[in-house]
Structure formats: structure tokens, C-alpha cells
Scaffold this motif. Structure first.
Motif, mmCIF file in Angstrom:
data_model
loop_
_atom_site.group_PDB
_atom_site.id
_atom_site.type_symbol
_atom_site.label_atom_id
_atom_site.label_comp_id
_atom_site.label_asym_id
_atom_site.label_seq_id
_atom_site.Cartn_x
_atom_site.Cartn_y
_atom_site.Cartn_z
ATOM 1 N N LYS A 147 0.853 -1.190 0.000
ATOM 2 C CA LYS A 147 0.000 0.000 0.000
ATOM 3 C C LYS A 147 0.887 1.237 0.000
ATOM 4 C CE LYS A 147 -3.277 2.653 2.870
ATOM 5 N NZ LYS A 147 -4.198 2.665 4.031
ATOM 6 N N LYS B 46 -10.264 13.050 7.383
ATOM 7 C CA LYS B 46 -9.871 12.678 8.743
ATOM 8 C C LYS B 46 -9.871 13.906 9.640
ATOM 9 C CE LYS B 46 -6.665 8.897 7.579
ATOM 10 N NZ LYS B 46 -7.332 7.851 8.341
ATOM 11 N N MET C 167 -0.044 10.672 8.430
ATOM 12 C CA MET C 167 -0.542 9.939 7.257
ATOM 13 C C MET C 167 0.386 9.997 6.045
ATOM 14 S SD MET C 167 -2.942 8.031 7.989
ATOM 15 C CE MET C 167 -2.397 7.784 9.673
ATOM 16 N N ASP D 61 1.526 6.469 5.354
ATOM 17 C CA ASP D 61 0.587 5.501 4.780
ATOM 18 C C ASP D 61 1.128 4.839 3.507
ATOM 19 O OD1 ASP D 61 -1.805 4.284 5.435
ATOM 20 O OD2 ASP D 61 -3.006 5.563 4.131
ATOM 21 N N ASN E 199 -17.068 4.939 2.162
ATOM 22 C CA ASN E 199 -16.149 5.761 2.960
ATOM 23 C C ASN E 199 -14.840 5.902 2.189
ATOM 24 O OD1 ASN E 199 -14.275 6.730 4.868
ATOM 25 N ND2 ASN E 199 -15.466 5.852 6.555
ATOM 26 N N ALA F 98 -11.495 4.493 3.589
ATOM 27 C CA ALA F 98 -11.114 3.075 3.517
ATOM 28 C C ALA F 98 -10.530 2.841 2.121
ATOM 29 C CB ALA F 98 -12.319 2.179 3.790
ATOM 30 N N GLU F 99 -9.429 3.574 1.825
ATOM 31 C CA GLU F 99 -8.873 3.608 0.468
ATOM 32 C C GLU F 99 -7.812 2.540 0.232
ATOM 33 O OE1 GLU F 99 -7.684 5.290 2.909
ATOM 34 O OE2 GLU F 99 -5.539 4.997 2.629
ATOM 35 N N ARG G 184 -7.692 -0.629 0.942
ATOM 36 C CA ARG G 184 -8.218 -1.889 0.409
ATOM 37 C C ARG G 184 -8.604 -1.755 -1.065
ATOM 38 N NH1 ARG G 184 -12.776 -1.991 4.977
ATOM 39 N NH2 ARG G 184 -11.000 -1.100 6.074
ATOM 40 N N THR H 60 -0.476 -0.329 5.796
ATOM 41 C CA THR H 60 -0.967 0.377 6.988
ATOM 42 C C THR H 60 -2.476 0.531 6.802
ATOM 43 O OG1 THR H 60 -0.371 2.372 5.784
ATOM 44 C CG2 THR H 60 1.149 1.673 7.511
ATOM 45 N N LEU H 61 -3.214 -0.536 7.069
ATOM 46 C CA LEU H 61 -4.600 -0.570 6.590
ATOM 47 C C LEU H 61 -5.640 -0.033 7.563
ATOM 48 C CD1 LEU H 61 -5.711 -1.439 3.816
ATOM 49 C CD2 LEU H 61 -6.687 -3.420 4.948
ATOM 50 N N GLY I 32 -6.716 1.628 11.617
ATOM 51 C CA GLY I 32 -6.419 2.085 12.975
ATOM 52 C C GLY I 32 -6.765 0.996 13.982
ATOM 53 N N ALA I 33 -7.725 0.158 13.620
ATOM 54 C CA ALA I 33 -8.193 -0.870 14.558
ATOM 55 C C ALA I 33 -7.086 -1.857 14.933
ATOM 56 C CB ALA I 33 -9.381 -1.611 13.951
ATOM 57 N N ALA J 36 -16.445 -0.252 3.195
ATOM 58 C CA ALA J 36 -16.204 -0.081 4.630
ATOM 59 C C ALA J 36 -17.107 -0.968 5.490
ATOM 60 C CB ALA J 36 -16.361 1.383 5.020
ATOM 61 N N ALA K 255 -0.343 -1.107 10.295
ATOM 62 C CA ALA K 255 -0.705 0.260 10.736
ATOM 63 C C ALA K 255 -0.187 0.557 12.143
ATOM 64 C CB ALA K 255 -2.214 0.454 10.669
ATOM 65 N N TYR L 283 5.470 2.608 12.300
ATOM 66 C CA TYR L 283 6.250 3.732 12.836
ATOM 67 C C TYR L 283 5.972 3.888 14.321
ATOM 68 C CZ TYR L 283 1.797 6.213 12.271
ATOM 69 O OH TYR L 283 0.482 6.577 12.333
HETATM 70 N N1 BES Z 1 -4.318 4.723 6.630
HETATM 71 C C1 BES Z 1 -5.446 4.469 7.452
HETATM 72 C C2 BES Z 1 -5.141 3.518 8.601
HETATM 73 C C3 BES Z 1 -4.142 4.015 9.628
HETATM 74 C C4 BES Z 1 -4.597 4.594 10.791
HETATM 75 C C5 BES Z 1 -2.803 3.843 9.447
HETATM 76 C C6 BES Z 1 -3.709 5.010 11.746
HETATM 77 C C7 BES Z 1 -1.895 4.271 10.405
HETATM 78 C C8 BES Z 1 -2.346 4.839 11.552
HETATM 79 C C9 BES Z 1 -6.564 3.827 6.617
HETATM 80 O O1 BES Z 1 -6.604 4.206 5.291
HETATM 81 C C10 BES Z 1 -7.866 4.234 7.216
HETATM 82 O O2 BES Z 1 -8.172 5.390 7.187
HETATM 83 N N2 BES Z 1 -8.602 3.272 7.744
HETATM 84 C C11 BES Z 1 -9.861 3.514 8.330
HETATM 85 C C12 BES Z 1 -10.841 2.495 7.779
HETATM 86 C C13 BES Z 1 -12.286 2.778 8.081
HETATM 87 C C14 BES Z 1 -12.724 4.038 7.390
HETATM 88 C C15 BES Z 1 -13.111 1.600 7.631
HETATM 89 C C16 BES Z 1 -9.726 3.386 9.831
HETATM 90 O O3 BES Z 1 -8.936 2.554 10.295
HETATM 91 O O4 BES Z 1 -10.360 4.150 10.542
#
Ligand code: BES
Ligand code: MN
Ligand code: ZN
Length: 503
Positions: free
Chosen positions: A272, A284, A292, A295, A352, A355-356, A358, A381-382, A384-385, A442, A470, A474
Motif C-alpha cells: 500500500k 480525517k 498519514m 501511509d 467511505n 477506507a482507500e 483496500r 498500513t490498513l 487504525g483498529a 467499509a 498500521a 512507525y
Molecule cells: N491509513 C489508514 C489507517 C491508519 C490509521 C494507518 C492510523 C496508520 C495509523 C486507513 O486508510 C484508514 O483510514 N482506515 C480507516 C478504515 C475505516 C474508514 C473503515 C480506519 O482505520 O479508521
């Protein structure tokens, strides 16, 4: 950095600094007693002040007394029962990090205390490789990317001397050389990741990839927007549309057809590469949005892995894809509710735009299969969960079938990197259904981590593993073994996997 392996006693080695690791609490028997005596009782004194406690990665800088080294660094490896390959790398890193900012040209590392541990399967050569990698990684400092003053300059290690009482010097040297190359590859990935988004755009990643290809004689194809659209990479293009910096699907290959046919598998890594993830129209919150720029780490890792594998074993069949885009809001951006068609023909309702990852990975995975990949790993880095669930020290992973997951996990074990397998819970698929088309990107937030894996699985038909870095890509603050910023996570795992050969 020059490497030398010598069979000697630690107190006979000449170097600017001699590193002495110790396991458990310091006990003044055998060599440590000898070293203490030759420093005029310095070590015992430190221990009595509780400055030498046995704490893992804790270091003490000591005058060398009669020992010909300029200074000693003592470093705790911690409790013997929990020392694994990861700990060995980090002992090397913490030791060299301790020297940051000092004028140290040559470092000698005494291997014996870390060799032959029951918890680390592998001989002294394996330990030498892991330590050498750690020393290289520990001398990395992102401060030097944009500055050039004395304070930001990383330690200039011209020479690493590995010291062991006896053994096969040639084998240990070869292993340590492999470790240095592994460390350099991880550091290269870290620099790419740490660089700012106004500096590393998708096209800059493509230029980096071209330079790697040229240096290492690899095949490369950079797919620009026009061709990506023609090919039908609807998800990938949907993410890239909002930015003035156009997307690039970077495809790199090593090994020729004959070399590929000689193996019963063809591995592909898909990274990614979101050079900046603002969230797009689903923007965000501003808090920590600057993170970010990281990412793009998965893509940076894949590019570095292509180079490291080429340096270690040129001609190894491997496919590397870096899906590079910027996720920005603007008049051309994808809107929530927009419907796109993926490269594999499935239709997706983008509920959403944040959720780019994926979306771009899905098309990247499909493309990898089109090019003949039989076994896939994506690194991203997919979510935050995953950081919430596992923190910054363990990478979350999905995969199927289990035998392929187990092989990726075994490569992680060899590399000294930790993964935790997460489940693909079929019952959650209905939660991702769209009113209009095949599914949404999403879905509802419950089980969002599982759903991210389920979504990606829609775009593979072959054995596949997804590494969600993710949380681990870092660090927000420095640790004894690493500075703040990109960690280079998964680089060593993917190199080990690529070099493992047959399925
Ligand atoms: N790049 C983020 C995930 C991320 C979060 C990486 C924190 C590093 C640190 C990803 O693209 C994202 O925004 N994910 C969303 C998905 C949700 C919208 C389904 C998330 O995790 O909130
Ligand atoms: Mn996002
Ligand atoms: Zn993202």
C-alpha cells in the motif's frame, strides 16, 4: 561499513568501543569477572549503584581501564527464557543507538553471551547476522534526512568487528554480511517512509523504483493513469483521482521465465503506497493527520525488499507491486456513495473514501495474479483498529489457506518479527453488502478489522496473506532500539520468505 570477524578474547580486541551483552542479571563469574578486574572494578561499582541491573536494552557506557578498547558498552539482553531473534536484533540496535552522536568509527561486539541460547534456534552465525542487522538498524536516524548538522548526524560506523572465542570465521562473516544488507534494506525503506508527502509523491516512488531496477537489473513497468483506466483498475483510480499528483501502479520483477519455471510457486508482494491519506472526502480529523505521510510504508517496504533480494540472491523469482496514490479531497475526488468496478470485475460501493487502502490493494492483488503470481502477500498500513488491538509491537495478519499463512509466519520467525493471526469470519460478509452492487468498501464499524481482511479476500483466488502494519510501521516516540518514525517492519520477513524457495 567494513566487517571483520576475529577469534579472540574480548579484552584483547582494539576498537573505539567494545560492546558486551549480558544475559539476565550481571553475575561476576567467568568473562564478566575478568572484564571487571581489567577495568579496575568498574562493573561491580556500576552494579552496586544499580546502573547495571539486567534490564533488557539498558546500556551503560564504561571506561575500559586496561582493556585496549576505547570504551565499553554493557547492554542487558534480559531474561534468558524470553530472548528470541527479535531481541537479538534489538540488542544490536540498542547498542549502536547508544553510540549516536559520538565519534565512534569502530565497534567490536562480543558474540559469546548471545550464542548457544536454548530459546534461539540457530548457531553463532545466525546470532552474528541478527546482531549485524541490528547494529545497522540502530545507527539509523531520520533526523539526518532533512538536516545536516552535527546533532542530526548518525554515528559513522566504519568498522564492525565481531568477536568470538573460536569457530568458523568464514561462515560467521558471510552471515553478518547478509545481516548488514538486511539492515541497509530496512533503513532504505524507513527513509522513504519518513520522507514528507510534498517530497515523496507517487511519481517519486516510481522514480525510486526505476533507480532500484537499474541498479539491480530488474524488470519494471510503471502503469500511469491512462493505462490503469484502460486496464480497468477502477478502485485504484478512484482513490487517485482527487490529487494533482497522479497515481502510479509500480510493477517490478526479478528472475526470468526459466528461473520462475524452476520453482513450483511464484511469489508476489503488494504494498500500500498512499503517499498521503487525508481520508479524501471522508476527511480525517486534523489531530495527528501529519502521520498519514506514513501511509505509503507498505509500498516502500516492497521496493526495498526487491532491492535486498536482488543484492542477496540475484535472479530470485519475485514480483513486487507498489500501488502508489495520494488520497485527497477536491473537485475530482471520489464521493461517498460512488460506485466503481474493480479490475476483477466486481462492483464496489465506496461508502467511505477513507477506507482507500483496500481499494488500491484489491486492484494490485488482481494484477499480481494476472502476471502469474501463485502466492501473494500484501503489506499495508490498513486500519487504525489493528493498532488499537495489538499496539505497536505486533503486526496483525490474515491469510488462507493455513499452510501459506504458516510459511509467512515461519519467515517472520526467522526474521525476528512478530505477527498475530486474525480471523476471517464469514458471518460478517453480509454486513458489507451494498444496496446497489456487490459490496461496500467499509461496512459497519463492528469487527472493522476482520472486514478489512474479508474485503481484500474478494480480490484473490490464490494463497494470500495480508499484513496490517498500521500499528507497527512507525513509532510515535523513541525506544531504546529505535528512534521515532518508520521502523522498517516486515522488510526482513518478506526477504526471508522470498529467499525460502519452493512452496
Ligand atoms: N491509513 C489508514 C489507517 C491508519 C490509521 C494507518 C492510523 C496508520 C495509523 C486507513 O486508510 C484508514 O483510514 N482506515 C480507516 C478504515 C475505516 C474508514 C473503515 C480506519 O482505520 O479508521
Ligand atoms: Mn484512509
Ligand atoms: Zn490509508
Amino acid at each position: 561499513m567494513q566487517l571483520r570477524v576475529v577469534t579472540d578474547q574480548p579484552w584483547d580486541v582494539k576498537a573505539d568501543v567494545l560492546v558486551i551483552p549480558y544475559v539476565g542479571e550481571p553475575t561476576f563469574e567467568g568473562p564478566l569477572d575478568e572484564i571487571d578486574r581489567r577495568t579496575g572494578g568498574e562493573l561491580r561499582a556500576l552494579a552496586s549503584f544499580k546502573e547495571l541491573t539486567g534490564k533488557r536494552y539498558a546500556t551503560a557506557l564504561v571506561g575500559a581501564g586496561e582493556i585496549p578498547a576505547g570504551r565499553l558498552v554493557l547492554i542487558g539482553a534480559g531474561d534468558a527464557a524470553t530472548i528470541d531473534r527479535e531481541v537479538i536484533v534489538r540488542v544490536g540496535a540498542a547498542a549502536s543507538r547508544r553510540l549516536g552522536g559520538r565519534v565512534v568509527r569502530s565497534v567490536a561486539f562480543w558474540l559469546a553471551p548471545l550464542a548457544g541460547l536454548e530459546t534461539v534456534d540457530g548457531d553463532v552465525a545466525v546470532v552474528a547476522e541478527l546482531l549485524a542487522r541490528g547494529v545497522v538498524e540502530g545507527s539509523y536516524d531520520p533526523k539526518s534526512i532533512y538536516r545536516d548538522d552535527a546533532e542530526s548526524r548518525p554515528p559513522q560506523l566504519d568498522e564492525l568487528i565481531l568477536v568470538m572465542p573460536d569457530g568458523d570465521v568464514g561462515a560467521v562473516k558471510a552471515a553478518a554480511e547478509r545481516g548488514v544488507i538486511m539492515g541497509e534494506g530496512a533503513n532504505y525503506a524507513r527513509t522513504l517512509s519518513n520522507r514528507a508527502a510534498n517530497d515523496v509523491t507517487p511519481d517519486v516512488l516510481a522514480q525510486e523504483a526505476r533507480a532500484i531496477a537499474e541498479r539491480n537489473d530488474l524488470w519494471i513497468d510503471v502503469i500511469e493513469p491512462e493505462r490503469a483506466t484502460e486496464l480497468g483498475m477502477g478502485m485504484f483510480m478512484a482513490v487517485g483521482r482527487g490529487s494533482d499528483n497522479p497515481p502510479r501502479m509500480i510493477v517490478m520483477r526479478s528472475g526470468d521465465e526459466g528461473q520462475r519455471d524452476a520453482l513450483d510457486r511464484h511469489v508476489a508482494f503488494v504494498g500500500k503506497g498512499v503517499c498521503f491519506d487525508s481520508g479524501g472526502i471522508s476527511i480525517k480529523p486534523s489531530d495527528r493527520m501529519e502521520e498519514m505521510k506514513m501511509d505509503k510504508t507498505g509500498a516502500c517496504t516492497v521496493l526495498a525488499v526487491m532491492e535486498t533480494v536482488a543484492r542477496l540472491a540475484p535472479g530470485t523469482p519475485l514480483l513486487g507491486i507498489a500501488a502508489a496514490v495520494e488520497n485527497m479531497p477536491g473537485p475530482h475526488s471520489t464521493r461517498p456513495g460512488d460506485i466503481v468496478t474493480a479490475l476483477n470485475g466486481k462492483k464496489v460501493d465506496i461508502t467511505n473514501t477513507d477506507a482507500e487502502g483496500r481499494l488500491i490493494l484489491g486492484d494490485g492483488l488482481t494484477y499480481a495474479e494476472r502476471l502469474g503470481a501463485t502466492h501473494l502477500v500484501d503489506v499495508a498500513t490498513l486500519t487504525g483498529a489493528v493498532a488499537r488491538a495489538l499496539g505497536h509491537l505486533v503486526t496483525g495478519a490474515f491469510g488462507q489457506p493455513q499452510v501459506w499463512y504458516d510459511q509467512v509466519k515461519a519467515a517472520g520467525d526467522r526474521a525476528g518479527e512478530r505477527y498475530w493471526q486474525l480471523p476471517l469470519i464469514e458471518e460478517y460478509i453480509p454486513d458489507m453488502e451494498s444496496w446497489y452492487v456487490d459490496f461496500q468498501n467499509a461496512g459497519s464499524p463492528e469487527g472493522g478489522l476482520v472486514k478489512s481482511g474479508l474485503f481484500l479476500r474478494e480480490f484473490v483466488t490464490k494463497p494470500w496473506v495480508h499484513l496490517d502494519i498500521a500499528g507497527t510501521a512507525y513509532y510515535r516516540k523513541p525506544l531504546p532500539f529505535a528512534p521515532r518514525g518508520a521502523t522498517g517492519v516486515s522488510h526482513a520477513t518478506l526477504v526471508e520468505l522470498a529467499l525460502a524457495g519452493k512452496a
